[in-house]
Design an enzyme around this catalytic site. Structure first.
Site, mmCIF file in Angstrom:
data_model
loop_
_atom_site.group_PDB
_atom_site.id
_atom_site.type_symbol
_atom_site.label_atom_id
_atom_site.label_comp_id
_atom_site.label_asym_id
_atom_site.label_seq_id
_atom_site.Cartn_x
_atom_site.Cartn_y
_atom_site.Cartn_z
ATOM 1 N N GLU A 267 50.663 50.596 63.707
ATOM 2 C CA GLU A 267 51.307 49.302 63.938
ATOM 3 C C GLU A 267 50.558 48.190 63.197
ATOM 4 O OE1 GLU A 267 54.243 48.891 65.494
ATOM 5 O OE2 GLU A 267 54.236 51.078 65.590
ATOM 6 N N TRP A 270 51.703 48.502 59.680
ATOM 7 C CA TRP A 270 53.022 47.889 59.513
ATOM 8 C C TRP A 270 52.880 46.370 59.366
ATOM 9 C CZ3 TRP A 270 57.733 49.344 58.244
ATOM 10 C CH2 TRP A 270 58.177 50.640 58.509
ATOM 11 N N TRP A 299 80.072 39.942 57.442
ATOM 12 C CA TRP A 299 79.712 39.735 58.840
ATOM 13 C C TRP A 299 80.876 39.064 59.593
ATOM 14 C CZ3 TRP A 299 75.292 42.159 59.932
ATOM 15 C CH2 TRP A 299 74.327 42.296 58.926
ATOM 16 N N ASN A 334 58.588 45.399 72.291
ATOM 17 C CA ASN A 334 58.974 45.741 70.919
ATOM 18 C C ASN A 334 60.163 46.696 70.851
ATOM 19 O OD1 ASN A 334 58.434 45.567 67.989
ATOM 20 N ND2 ASN A 334 58.069 47.754 68.195
ATOM 21 N N TRP A 352 71.959 39.178 60.566
ATOM 22 C CA TRP A 352 70.603 39.302 61.109
ATOM 23 C C TRP A 352 69.837 37.985 61.054
ATOM 24 C CZ3 TRP A 352 66.590 38.062 57.879
ATOM 25 C CH2 TRP A 352 66.822 38.109 56.495
ATOM 26 N N TRP A 375 63.784 42.430 61.794
ATOM 27 C CA TRP A 375 65.232 42.186 61.770
ATOM 28 C C TRP A 375 65.896 42.899 60.602
ATOM 29 C CZ3 TRP A 375 68.868 40.620 64.981
ATOM 30 C CH2 TRP A 375 68.455 40.018 66.179
#
Length: 459
Positions: A267, A270, A299, A334, A352, A375
């Protein structure tokens, strides 16, 4: 006189800019509040409050080291070079010390300060491995996380240094004056401030929960994650301090890929990955899709649906509980961030960017790199994102990660009397009158999303 320019690095220990400034002579500290810029960046009032409290505590700690802290207001980043020019002349500043930030407007601000001829010295302190140090054989930024992590781990083994200690006092203690921002604030008292607290929270997590992190991290009803993200987002805690503590307790963690410690280190990797991406691809700071083909997604962007999602009134209990957690606490687990992001983008076909903006406006731990990365991952528009045809079933996610409905009952009290079997998607005859019916049926929404996102699969 040296100047420490405080940004999102509210800590005394492992602060490269502070250490360098104080090592080279008398130092004063400056924080520049930029309300108009913050508004444009969607700074959450709860994060602004946490920031103000953290700054006041840091000012007290610096005062004990003989460093005066001042807060000045400059509305926009573009006004900072002229402000700093006058400030440095007035206080006879010979060098400005600051830690880098990865966001595009912040990078442009620093370039403008340097272009104005100001003596700005920048240090890397927001990543474990500095942006630009982890790259492919072709010398480029990775586009897939797993090979990035492999290279990241290899470089760690040869270059990881222990965190810097707190600097020694350079002068007798001075007075510290209260600092207040001219910005909307929302109470953040439920989050204790200060690096002492953050270090203790880190230590408790490493000693008592990290070994089982991989097994329980996805269960929102359990307190099994670190909850350190607000402290990392504002630099109260450095990622290097996090990794150092993990390796102190689990020295073989880097070589045990099935362990809880390695899972959490991933993590941290990331986090570095998304920050490196912001530097390598500035368009990410400007709201652009990483994948160009995603520009062709059509969208729906229903305002009514978006408002229902924001309010936690979608009729899907786990989604609603997660959004209510966000609205009530300024934080979200998360796993639930992935669930609600998938629901907004895939079930409701809402861009998004609208979700990313709402998160920024609500989260105490808002961080552009992580928020954008998460996102775009969920929306299948990002770098190494989930495949477009992977669409979370919110009911299955609920059954799997909140099996007895404990988390749902906490934030959706109108469902408190439903059984564990019925709470994940109440049947019409069991649904309380106060609870909304599902706004869209899953299989219909799934097919609609597959049709809309098919543009990502076309060559």
């Amino acid at each position: 006189m040296n100047l420490l320019w405080i940004r999102k690095d509210f800590r005394i220990c492992d602060n490269p800019a502070l250490a360098a400034a104080m090592a080279s002579g008398p130092t004063r500290a400056l924080f520049i509040s930029s309300p108009s810029q913050w508004q444009a960046h969607n700074l959450a009032p709860i994060q602004a409050d946490f920031m103000q409290r953290s700054l006041n505590l840091m000012a007290q700690q610096l005062a004990a080291l003989g460093v005066v802290t001042e807060c000045c207001q400059v509305e926009h980043f573009t006004d900072i070079p002229s402000f700093l020019t006058e400030y440095c002349q007035r206080h006879q500043i010979s060098n400005i010390y600051a830690n880098t930030e990865p966001e595009l407007n912040e990078v442009r601000r620093d370039k403008a300060v340097l272009s104005a001829g100001l003596p700005l010295r920048l240090f890397e302190g927001h990543c474990i491995m500095a942006p630009g140090t982890v790259y492919t054989q072709a010398g480029e930024m990775f586009k897939v996380f797993t090979p990035f992590r492999k290279q990241w781990l290899a470089k760690l083994a040869s270059s990881f240094a222990a965190p810097l200690p707190a600097p020694a006092p350079i002068a007798p203690a001075v007075e510290s004056s209260p600092i207040e921002f001219a910005y909307p604030l929302r109470d953040s008292q439920q989050w204790p401030i200060g690096e002492d607290h953050a270090q203790q929270a880190l230590s408790d997590f490493v000693q008592h929960r990290l070994a089982d992190y991989k097994n329980y991290r996805d269960m929102p009803a359990l307190e099994q994650t670190s909850c350190l993200s607000p402290y990392l987002a504002l630099g109260v805690l450095s990622p290097r301090q996090c990794l150092h503590q993990v390796l102190q307790h689990f020295p073989d963690a880097l070589h045990q890929p099935d362990s809880g410690a390695f899972c959490w280190i991933s993590e941290l990797a990331w986090r570095d990955f998304y920050r490196h991406l912001l530097i390598a691809h500035p368009k990410l700071s400007m709201g652009h899709n990483f994948v160009a083909k995603a520009d062709h997604i059509v969208w729906r962007n229903s305002d009514q649906d978006f408002q229902a999602w924001c309010a936690g009134e979608t009729g899907y209990p786990l989604v609603d509980a997660a959004m209510r957690q966000l609205n009530q606490t300024g934080w979200m687990h998360n796993r639930l961030r992935m669930v609600v992001a998938s629901f907004l983008t895939k079930h409701l076909l809402i861009d998004w960017r609208k979700g990313e903006r709402y998160f920024s406006q609500q989260l105490i731990d808002a961080d552009l790199a992580a928020n954008n990365g998460g996102w775009q991952w969920a929306a299948s528009t990002g770098c190494d994102a989930q495949p477009y045809f992977r669409i979370f079933n919110p009911v299955r996610q609920s059954e799997r990660f909140d099996p007895d409905g404990s988390f749902i009952r906490k934030y959706c009290p109108e469902l408190i009397n439903l059984s564990a079997k019925n709470i994940h998607l109440p049947k019409p005859e069991l649904r309380p009158i106060r609870y909304h019916k599902p706004m869209v049926e899953h299989s219909f929404a799934r097919q609609r999303a597959l049709d809309a996102f098919a543009v990502l699969g076309k060559s």
